[in-house]
Design an enzyme around this catalytic site. Structure first.
Site, short mmCIF file in Angstrom:
data_model
loop_
_atom_site.label_atom_id
_atom_site.label_comp_id
_atom_site.label_asym_id
_atom_site.label_seq_id
_atom_site.Cartn_x
_atom_site.Cartn_y
_atom_site.Cartn_z
CB THR B 17 -0.97 0.02 1.21
OG1 THR B 17 -0.21 -0.15 2.40
CG2 THR B 17 -1.98 -1.11 1.11
N GLY B 18 2.18 1.14 0.01
CA GLY B 18 3.04 2.30 -0.20
C GLY B 18 3.04 2.66 -1.68
CE LYS B 43 -3.05 1.38 5.25
NZ LYS B 43 -2.45 2.32 4.30
CB ILE B 96 12.81 -4.00 -3.95
CG1 ILE B 96 12.07 -5.15 -4.65
CG2 ILE B 96 13.19 -2.89 -4.92
CD1 ILE B 96 12.88 -5.89 -5.67
CB THR B 97 13.95 -2.45 1.20
OG1 THR B 97 12.59 -2.85 1.12
CG2 THR B 97 14.11 -1.24 2.11
CD GLU B 98 19.49 2.50 -2.52
OE1 GLU B 98 18.58 2.65 -3.36
OE2 GLU B 98 20.56 3.13 -2.57
CE1 TYR B 160 17.35 -2.79 -13.98
CE2 TYR B 160 17.31 -0.40 -13.99
CZ TYR B 160 17.06 -1.59 -13.36
OH TYR B 160 16.52 -1.58 -12.11
CD GLU B 210 28.70 -2.56 -7.63
OE1 GLU B 210 27.95 -2.31 -8.57
OE2 GLU B 210 28.51 -2.12 -6.48
CG HIS B 248 45.53 -0.05 10.57
ND1 HIS B 248 46.41 0.39 9.61
CD2 HIS B 248 45.50 0.91 11.51
CE1 HIS B 248 46.90 1.57 9.97
NE2 HIS B 248 46.36 1.90 11.14
#
Lengths: 383, 291, 383, 291
Positions: B17-18, B43, B96-98, B160, B210, B248
């Site tokens: 719901t966000g 909810k 997914i959350t960062e 992508y 990376e 170190h």
């Protein structure tokens, strides 16, 4: 976030880890008052996050008030490897019988905290690691189980500490580990951990790295600052939620996502250009973020051309286009921009840019093409 | 075929719901993903454009047979949501959350490992796309079509970029898996490369790494020992400024690992060809598969 | 160790669990002063560990100072089911919108803490468990992982709490669990957990059982006492490290190891006798412990014969014999003793006893024989 | 044959330099147990009557090949010692120490279960005796000889009592295992009964329970499903006063479990004959084995 020595020591003290008593000071008067309170002899220590400050005159022992004043005057404001000293830490001078090394680091590779202990503490622990790796005892801790008393003994015996301090060292390591967990650190490092002639332990230095992502749970830590490390441009970027690192070149770079930005740097360099910065506008960049980012990039006067490399996922290209238009209306930049938009809502984004018809903005279809174009424009602008 | 997600995926989104959770869940459904439920505590009983919302993940599993969870709740609550999914018996959790705290990630990883019943992909990842079957996460699916190249990447947008270069060269994908670049990824290169090795449809594996850490070096070892399919590598960050070491201790731990050059070298030592740009990756793929 | 209500509430308060503010009092004057400080109306609550004190007049509401005095006078010193009230707890009267039930118990069977929550709080939660078990939400917690936020929500939704208190209840349960762990409890129980008309939570009662074996780590808790529960004989035994439970019969029993003592009670009862006590002298019983144990047993005037049933493992039979001889020299008992010694150093023990030639001491080779003998002697002594 | 300990046992005692640890370790060695090491932090390099002492259990494993540990350290340090043995790779940990905090026991149990590499017997147990092979703990071995009856018990001294009654009736033992009566025993009745079931030498199993908990009830279920050998039971506490319940919560959890009568009934329902006194146990054993 890296803490200054004194911030780390204050954090240690909250968790019962023994540190010398001391006070921070930002002016000579504060420093002298602190020295008087602590008593002589005391150490006046420059608070900057760089190795080797001792050799460069950043640590001095004061035997009396006059010396305290003299040292504080000399150290406050001095430049140590490019960092200005804004604060000193005054602490009681310690007697040293032995110098050990102790740390807990978040070991990403092992996915576990790693505790290390060595009796060869002091300035050159990395050399010890190279030349005599067995002199550093290691232990990975299962995060669900935690650091047990026997772990402390095991490390102490493995490192070969003096027999009379096996248990105190074990207890010290447990406190260090528990502090690492409680404060959600990425690193706590004590070098040297000293044994005094009275056979007590003291953390004579403190290096602490906090996890920025956890600061919402640690209000006190979130308010800590390191004045000496605050580059105005990086601060501006940080305040706006952008990841920005200043580099030496003349081509401003903006992208979304750290991997893509790094790849962009590589491609620009491969095309013969010199990036002026790393700037990751982040996932889901909104128009305001883009406008802010342009402001940060252009605040570097060396920038002679700018490359936008956007591949939208959670970021929408139409938002990026709108942000760029807004930036132009606010900042009216004099340098050329090359823009490459792909991904979510890319057609809309390109359409918006085309309709805005901004001066000196070039769109390119590919990353390689965009890099070639921006290098060409930067050279032309420079000439 | 594909790996991890396909037509059997039954997705529940936590944080549906966000605004972001809603936007991407509906996009995933539009793509054809079988979205069976959402979860937002308090909810339960509502719906999001017809997707039923529950109070707990356990309820979404019980009532809707959810087997895959997409975590979209804000970072302070994300580890809790991952652990809730794990305890509810969700097989595949895609976070997914960062910005999740590192110690939270560590705990979530260790719990999942201890119980051995779920796989976590991410956090801080773009998700997984199995073209024409299912899309879970934020990968812009329109660039990709089904095919024989499996892609695995630590980076979101770079995925992508590389995927697009491959697409422009005519390649389609079995699956594209973003494993995320966070301190404690639930799934590593070697896990995904192992799945691609066993996937009959995948003929070529592309891995995008990376700088930092040693996941690429470990992948090189794994490829040398276990992978018979061709692998093409890409490493971002050849010209990046060196990252700050963690004291170190960090230097002692990482040694010479972590630079782009070291990673490329480790991969090439095991026969993996490493492109220096995304475009080169596609060129190498064409040479190998002879398109 | 079971805590009194007020001790449990003070422990809760240290961990941030909401409880009504209150004060304990041991005299009427203290109680009135406390009531004045807390304000009216307030509750005057008898501090005894027994259910149903409310129905027996052990809880009264005072609207003013006179009533506070009157209630304190009535309650202090009263007898509730055999327990004398030595303390009262004065607390502000609470407004109640709903009464819930919450607990964490050390579930030996599952080898895990068990958290329970019900909206049917109040006096009769055991009846709820019998008649409507689904009304109590259950959750076992993995001790290595701990209680997560989602566990709190899960329990709240499962129990069907009012929607507006789902998150507060979840947070309350997490605090309760963390208290259970931090204080090393075997039980924390809140019944009722009330929702006030203002929709805040309060623990209106507190039942806490601490683990005696962990008290060395919890100095504050180790000092807590429950005056009402201190039977002088049990206290004497406890102070001497013996496990003693008083029973109704006339045959004193001493054994080493709880299982063997229980078995001895069964065999004595089977032989027609009535045990006067359960006394486990413990593993490794030394001579002094045996002497102490005899003193405890004989302090019960109903005892008419005593049975020693020792099977030595870590306990040595020679130590037991020496302890018994010492007890005889100190206490000069008038009742007969039957002694059965087997196990470690049994021959030495029997030899020592034979040589001491104590009056009225009979040795038997088997447990069954010893039980028959002591029953016979008790009957003879009684006659 | 025997279970858990035999001639292959290589024992290390933690707390060997304490008076009890020393006394019983030497008694165990006198019996014939292969005692290879002791551990007391800080006393590494010393010896106890010829038994080498090390600073850590890991060292005892490394240098002496210890595979079994006997824990004799005081209660505040016992869980730490158990976990040290576990991490050192000890296969069988026998914890004699009485009075370990319940939460410590719980944590130790859960760690052992998580890692799955050790078995814990006890704590608060008398140990294990495999007559004529090895004795680890405080069981007075002189009463017992080799034979075909396996004994498992929650109680220490009661074990000796029952074992002695059996011995007086002419029975010997394959092994005698004290599992201890603490809140979180590392090994339960069902574990040991399962081992006896699989042990070719054991022809009869005797289990001695007591009031409290539901270990006997669970054992009854297990016997009904998995055990083909005859089992004789004994339950102490028919006439014991009811123990204090832990609040309403304790009553809710335990229900009708826990009384001696309930336990005897549960066992008898699965065909286990339950003696009412230790002497009766021996009588039933004689009836079954026809001596």
């Amino acid at each position: 976030m890296d803490l200054l020595e004194y911030q780390g020591k204050q954090l240690f003290a909250r968790h019962g880890i023994p540190v010398p008593s001391g006070k921070p000071a930002r002016t000579v008067e504060e420093a002298v008052a602190a020295a008087d309170e602590i008593g002589y002899p005391c150490a006046v220590k420059a608070q900057v996050q760089i190795g080797g400050r001792g050799k460069l005159g950043g640590i001095k022992i004061a035997a009396n008030k006059d010396e305290a004043r003299e040292h504080a005057q000399a150290i406050l404001g001095m430049d140590i490897k490019g960092l200005t000293v804004y604060e000193v830490w005054i602490e009681g001078a310690s007697q040293i019988a032995s110098e050990y090394y102790a740390s807990v680091v978040f070991d990403r590779s092992a996915k576990a905290p790693l505790v290390m202990l060595s009796t060869k503490g002091g300035m050159d622990i990395e050399a010890v690691a190279d030349e005599d790796p067995d002199a550093i005892a290691h232990l990975h801790v299962d995060a669900l189980i935690g650091f047990q008393d026997f772990h402390g003994r095991q490390l102490a015996f493995d490192a070969g500490v003096d027999a009379d301090v096996v248990r105190p060292i074990g207890a010290f390591l447990k406190q260090l580990y528990n502090t690492f967990v409680a404060e959600e650190c990425l690193l706590v490092e004590v070098n040297p951990l000293i044994i005094t002639p009275e056979r007590t332990l003291t953390a004579l230095d403190a290096k602490v790295t906090l996890d920025n992502n956890s600061l919402f749970r640690h209000k006190d830590n979130a308010e800590l600052r390191d004045l000496s490390a605050e580059d105005p441009q990086e601060k501006m970027a940080h305040d706006r939620g952008l990841t920005y690192v200043k580099l030496d070149g003349n081509i401003g770079i903006l992208g979304n996502g750290a991997g893509l930005v790094m790849s962009t740097l590589d491609v620009v360099k491969g095309a013969g250009g010199e990036p002026a910065n790393f700037l990751d506008a982040g996932g889901g960049s909104k128009a305001e973020a883009i406008t802010s980012a342009v402001e940060v990039i252009l605040s570097d006067s060396k920038v002679e051309a700018v490359l936008f490399n956007i591949f939208g996922g959670i970021t929408r290209c139409d938002e990026v286009a709108n942000g760029l238009i807004e930036a132009f209306s606010q900042l009216n930049p004099s340098v050329p921009f090359v823009v490459r938009l792909d991904g979510t809502n890319d057609k809309e984004g390109r359409q918006i840019l085309a309709e805005a018809n901004l001066p000196n903005v070039y769109t390119e279809a590919t990353m390689d093409g965009a890099a070639a174009k921006v290098v060409e424009l930067a050279k032309a602008h420079h000439a | 075929m594909s790996i991890l997600i396909d037509k059997n995926t039954r997705l529940v989104t936590t944080g549906i719901t966000g605004s972001e959770g809603r936007f991407h869940t509906l996009r995933n459904r539009d793509y054809g993903t079988n979205v069976v439920a959402g979860v937002t505590p308090g909810k339960g009983g509502q719906d999001v454009d017809g997707i039923p919302v529950f109070n707990t993940i356990a309820e979404a599993v019980d009532k809707q047979g959810a087997n895959t969870a997409m975590i979209f709740v804000p970072p302070p609550f994300a580890a809790d949501s991952i652990l809730e999914a794990e305890e509810a018996g969700i097989e595949l959790i895609i976070a997914i959350t960062e910005g999740i705290p590192a110690h939270d990630e560590l705990r979530a990883f260790q719990v999942i490992k201890k119980n051995g019943r779920s796989r976590l992909v991410g956090p801080n990842c773009p998700g997984i796309l199995s073209p024409d079957k299912a899309n879970v996460g934020i990968i812009p699916a329109t660039f990709f079509k089904p095919g024989n190249v499996g892609v695995v990447s630590r980076s979101g947008t770079l995925t992508y970029q590389v995927g697009n270069e491959l697409a422009l060269s005519g390649f389609g994908n079995s699956s594209i898996v973003g494993i995320g670049g966070d301190p404690v990824p639930g799934t590593d290169f070697i896990d995904v490369i192992g799945l691609f090795q066993d996937d009959p449809e995948t003929e070529l594996i592309v891995m995008c790494g990376e700088i930092g850490g040693d996941a690429e070096e470990k992948a090189a070892e794994f490829i040398g020992e276990h992978v018979t399919k061709p692998v093409v590598g890409y490493i971002a960050g050849f010209t990046a400024p060196p990252g700050k070491q963690m004291g170190h201790a960090g230097a002692i731990v990482s040694g010479s690992h972590g630079t782009a050059a070291a990673k490329a070298q480790a991969l090439e030592a095991k026969g993996v060809r490493v492109g220096r740009t995304p475009t080169q990756v596609a060129q190498i793929a064409m040479e190998i598969l002879g398109k």
